[in-house]
Design a protein around this motif. Structure first.
Motif, PDB file in Angstrom:
ATOM      1  N   LEU A 192       0.823  -1.212   0.000  1.00 32.52           N
ATOM      2  CA  LEU A 192       0.000   0.000   0.000  1.00 32.52           C
ATOM      3  C   LEU A 192       0.856   1.260   0.000  1.00 32.52           C
ATOM      4  O   LEU A 192       0.548   2.230  -0.685  1.00 32.52           O
ATOM      5  CB  LEU A 192      -0.919   0.007   1.224  1.00 32.52           C
ATOM      6  N   ILE A 193       1.951   1.235   0.769  1.00 33.29           N
ATOM      7  CA  ILE A 193       2.822   2.410   0.809  1.00 33.29           C
ATOM      8  C   ILE A 193       3.438   2.652  -0.561  1.00 33.29           C
ATOM      9  O   ILE A 193       3.445   3.779  -1.075  1.00 33.29           O
ATOM     10  CB  ILE A 193       3.922   2.224   1.872  1.00 33.29           C
ATOM     11  N   LEU A 194       3.920   1.580  -1.197  1.00 28.19           N
ATOM     12  CA  LEU A 194       4.504   1.739  -2.528  1.00 28.19           C
ATOM     13  C   LEU A 194       3.464   2.258  -3.514  1.00 28.19           C
ATOM     14  O   LEU A 194       3.751   3.128  -4.337  1.00 28.19           O
ATOM     15  CB  LEU A 194       5.063   0.401  -3.022  1.00 28.19           C
ATOM     16  N   THR A 195       2.237   1.741  -3.412  1.00 25.91           N
ATOM     17  CA  THR A 195       1.169   2.199  -4.297  1.00 25.91           C
ATOM     18  C   THR A 195       0.968   3.706  -4.148  1.00 25.91           C
ATOM     19  O   THR A 195       0.871   4.441  -5.134  1.00 25.91           O
ATOM     20  CB  THR A 195      -0.155   1.483  -3.966  1.00 25.91           C
ATOM     21  N   LYS A 237       1.430   9.337  -5.970  1.00 22.27           N
ATOM     22  CA  LYS A 237       1.874  10.710  -5.704  1.00 22.27           C
ATOM     23  C   LYS A 237       2.847  11.162  -6.775  1.00 22.27           C
ATOM     24  O   LYS A 237       2.806  12.305  -7.221  1.00 22.27           O
ATOM     25  CB  LYS A 237       2.535  10.776  -4.325  1.00 22.27           C
ATOM     26  N   ALA A 238       3.740  10.257  -7.189  1.00 23.18           N
ATOM     27  CA  ALA A 238       4.754  10.611  -8.188  1.00 23.18           C
ATOM     28  C   ALA A 238       4.109  10.942  -9.526  1.00 23.18           C
ATOM     29  O   ALA A 238       4.711  11.588 -10.362  1.00 23.18           O
ATOM     30  CB  ALA A 238       5.746   9.480  -8.352  1.00 23.18           C
ATOM     31  N   MET A 239       2.894  10.481  -9.754  1.00 23.47           N
ATOM     32  CA  MET A 239       2.213  10.797 -11.001  1.00 23.47           C
ATOM     33  C   MET A 239       1.130  11.847 -10.803  1.00 23.47           C
ATOM     34  O   MET A 239       0.410  12.182 -11.740  1.00 23.47           O
ATOM     35  CB  MET A 239       1.588   9.533 -11.603  1.00 23.47           C
ATOM     36  N   ASN A 240       1.013  12.340  -9.568  1.00 26.39           N
ATOM     37  CA  ASN A 240       0.007  13.335  -9.216  1.00 26.39           C
ATOM     38  C   ASN A 240      -1.396  12.851  -9.586  1.00 26.39           C
ATOM     39  O   ASN A 240      -2.211  13.577 -10.132  1.00 26.39           O
ATOM     40  CB  ASN A 240       0.298  14.672  -9.912  1.00 26.39           C
ATOM     41  N   ARG A 241      -1.662  11.561  -9.338  1.00 23.43           N
ATOM     42  CA  ARG A 241      -2.984  11.018  -9.640  1.00 23.43           C
ATOM     43  C   ARG A 241      -3.474  10.239  -8.432  1.00 23.43           C
ATOM     44  O   ARG A 241      -2.689   9.780  -7.616  1.00 23.43           O
ATOM     45  CB  ARG A 241      -2.890  10.083 -10.847  1.00 23.43           C
ATOM     46  N   SER A 242      -4.799  10.099  -8.349  1.00 28.14           N
ATOM     47  CA  SER A 242      -5.333   9.289  -7.266  1.00 28.14           C
ATOM     48  C   SER A 242      -5.369   7.839  -7.721  1.00 28.14           C
ATOM     49  O   SER A 242      -5.322   7.540  -8.910  1.00 28.14           O
ATOM     50  CB  SER A 242      -6.744   9.751  -6.917  1.00 28.14           C
ATOM     51  N   LEU A 243      -5.441   6.941  -6.746  1.00 27.16           N
ATOM     52  CA  LEU A 243      -5.474   5.516  -7.072  1.00 27.16           C
ATOM     53  C   LEU A 243      -6.691   5.195  -7.954  1.00 27.16           C
ATOM     54  O   LEU A 243      -6.591   4.448  -8.923  1.00 27.16           O
ATOM     55  CB  LEU A 243      -5.512   4.696  -5.782  1.00 27.16           C
ATOM     56  N   VAL A 244      -7.832   5.801  -7.619  1.00 27.28           N
ATOM     57  CA  VAL A 244      -9.047   5.565  -8.402  1.00 27.28           C
ATOM     58  C   VAL A 244      -8.823   5.979  -9.855  1.00 27.28           C
ATOM     59  O   VAL A 244      -9.182   5.269 -10.799  1.00 27.28           O
ATOM     60  CB  VAL A 244     -10.236   6.355  -7.798  1.00 27.28           C
TER      61      VAL A 244
END
Lengths: 462, 98
Positions: free
Chosen positions: A252-255, A260-267
């Protein structure tokens, strides 16, 4: 609790402590290898004491399973290429998920009618979740593995009705889950759950593109741990719960780092296949300036400080050893060489670091984006090898760009930028890159490895 | 009571996991993933009882399959992690340069 059970449980406590110490040692490159060894000791201890269990009366099948699995695992671990690590990790994610699913199934199959009628709801709920998470992990990992190894098209596969299909899956899972938990004696619900989980994992992953695979792998890594933890809840095995959750938390932390590195949310990543393609907001004006490898050499020879920004293209071209050789030559020539690694460079977290480590690049010379961006002006030359989106200034300049807002390595602020690329096309994400058109950018076209090798030859002739 | 006790373990283990992994540097993220693959092979412990117990045939077969699958993770995961970590080197160690 009899004596043997007490010994087993105490040993589990020790094993859990060894796993924790192992993970703690993993937080520095100097001690990481020892940490892995300590963690393996914990595993050995946990397995050995479990064999003392009085419920185990025959060791034939255990030995058979271990020999088959162990031999396959050892063969893979020995022969896998470092560039293919993302495939290896997806494969291991998948086997981990499947192991939990099969264990859940074995637990269910081992229940007699009395147990089925009297066992608490908690056990069936956790059993159901185990099968669900394990199944999604397995089929999802197989798709991820297929995309990474090129056996499946890496583009996101989207067709009309996919959204409805996914919603249908979720509804069906809820219904089947309800019937399984309330009437576990009828095995049909259990088998339906397995089928639904496998099918859901397939559709959920196939609609995600190859560039988003770092997130998917990290998430599936987390799932494989969660599946082990819920299997532990279903069987009342504490060591499974604890270690499964350690893995779940890690994934989960890596996810979250990747997102964050792509400035996108998981959804946003998971549903990326559904997003409408963005119209290019502005047309990029300018001319691409091509430079021959020989001329690139003259610039590098005069450079005081050089920054290398590797991307997936370096892995594809297997160029890491050539890059290392060039680094030695430049250092012998009096320049300093640093590396900047973006969190989503490559196809999995830390992919580039492993490749450069394989090529004997000391890890002290690898920097993260935050470290190099403030001193970008000091670099005489930035060499971008097979990276595109992670150095794309459109993320800062073009509001209409699909990657607008993503933190990038600001290579364009250096004095000169060399972009080593096969052709001047858009990158993996299909986004135009204004970096190619900047005044201080020179494109060195061709296979990255060949290009670097011809620069190396120029150095050798001096 | 048993369930409450199990949920306590869940809470503490999850918290501990987050605290431990947060400190792992980006350089080691790939070995961290393969290493946690190996650790999630802990399913092996659960599978042993299913494969070696005196249950029905289906349970034994499934248990054996689970043992095999988990063993891939344990052996393959630890091995490949060790192989990778062996490559991470410090600066200017004698004998490193080719």
């Amino acid at each position: 609790m009899n004596t043997i059970e007490t010994i087993i449980n105490l040993s589990y406590v020790v094993a859990a402590a060894l796993f924790i110490i192992g993970l703690k040692l993993l937080s520095h490159p100097d001690t990481a290898r020892k940490g892995n060894f300590v963690s393996a000791l914990g595993m050995l201890l946990a397995v050995l004491v479990t064999l003392l269990d009085q419920q185990i009366i025959s060791y034939h099948y255990i030995a058979l399973g271990f020999v088959i699995g162990g031999a396959f695992g050892a063969w893979k671990a020995r022969t896998i290429q470092m560039t293919a690590m993302p495939e290896m990790v997806s494969l291991l994610n998948g086997f981990g998920g499947l192991a939990s699913l099969v264990l859940g199934w074995a637990t269910f199959a081992g229940m007699d009618l009395l147990t089925l009628q009297t066992e608490s709801t908690f056990v069936f709920v956790t059993l159901f979740i185990t099968v669900l998470v394990g199944g999604v992990t397995f089929s999802g990992s197989v798709v991820a593995w297929g995309k990474l190894s090129g056996k499946l098209k890496s583009k996101a596969l989207v067709f009309t009705g996919l959204r409805e299909l996914s919603i249908l899956h979720l509804v069906a899972i809820a219904v089947v889950g309800y019937f399984f938990v309330t009437a576990p004696a009828a095995p049909v619900w259990f088998y339906l759950a397995i089928v639904l989980a496998l099918s859901l994992g397939l559709w959920a992953t196939i609609s995600i593109g190859g560039a988003d695979m770092p997130v998917v792998i990290a998430l599936l890594n987390s799932y494989s741990g969660m599946a082990a933890a819920t299997a532990g809840l279903a069987t009342g095995n504490t060591i499974l719960i604890v270690t499964g959750l350690l893995v779940g938390a890690s994934g989960l932390i890596l996810t979250s780092i990747m997102c964050k590195a792509m400035n996108r949310s998981l959804v946003n990543v998971l549903l990326s296949g559904f997003a409408k393609p963005v119209e290019a907001g502005e047309k990029i004006e300018g001319e691409i300036k091509v430079l021959a490898a020989q001329d690139a050499f003259y610039v590098l020879e005069a450079a005081q400080s050089v920054l290398v920004v590797p991307g997936y293209g370096m892995a594809v071209a297997q160029a890491q050893h050539a890059v290392r050789e060039l680094q030695s030559l430049m250092e012998a020539n009096g320049s300093t060489v640093d590396y900047a690694i973006h969190a989503v460079a490559g196809r999995m977290p830390g992919h580039m670091n492993v490749l450069l480590a394989e090529a004997d690049v000391p890890y002290e010379q690898l920097y993260e984006m935050e470290d190099v961006n403030p001193r970008m002006e000091n670099y005489d030359v930035v060499i971008v090898i097979g990276a595109n989106d992670v150095v794309n200034p459109a993320a800062k300049e073009m509001k209409g760009s699909p990657i607008y807002g993503m933190p990038v390595i600001e290579a364009y602020r250096a004095k000169t930028v060399f972009v080593l690329k096969r052709s001047a096309d858009a990158g993996f994400a299909g986004v135009d890159n204004p970096l190619f058109f900047k005044d201080n950018t020179r494109m060195v076209l061709g296979d990255a490895k060949d290009t670097i090798n011809s620069i190396i030859r120029e150095f050798a002739e001096v | 009571m048993e369930i409450i006790y199990l949920l306590f373990i869940v809470l503490l283990a999850a918290y501990l996991g987050f605290e431990l992994i947060r400190k792992v540097p980006a350089t080691l993220h790939t070995p961290l993933m393969s290493g946690s693959n190996a650790i999630s092979g802990i399913t092996l412990v659960g599978a042993l009882a299913a494969a070696g117990g005196d249950d029905n045939l289906l349970t034994t077969i499934l248990g054996t399959a689970a043992v095999a699958l988990a063993s891939i993770n344990v052996v393959g995961g630890y091995w490949v992690t060790d192989r990778m970590l062996g490559m991470f080197k410090k600066k200017d160690k004698p004998g490193v340069r080719k």
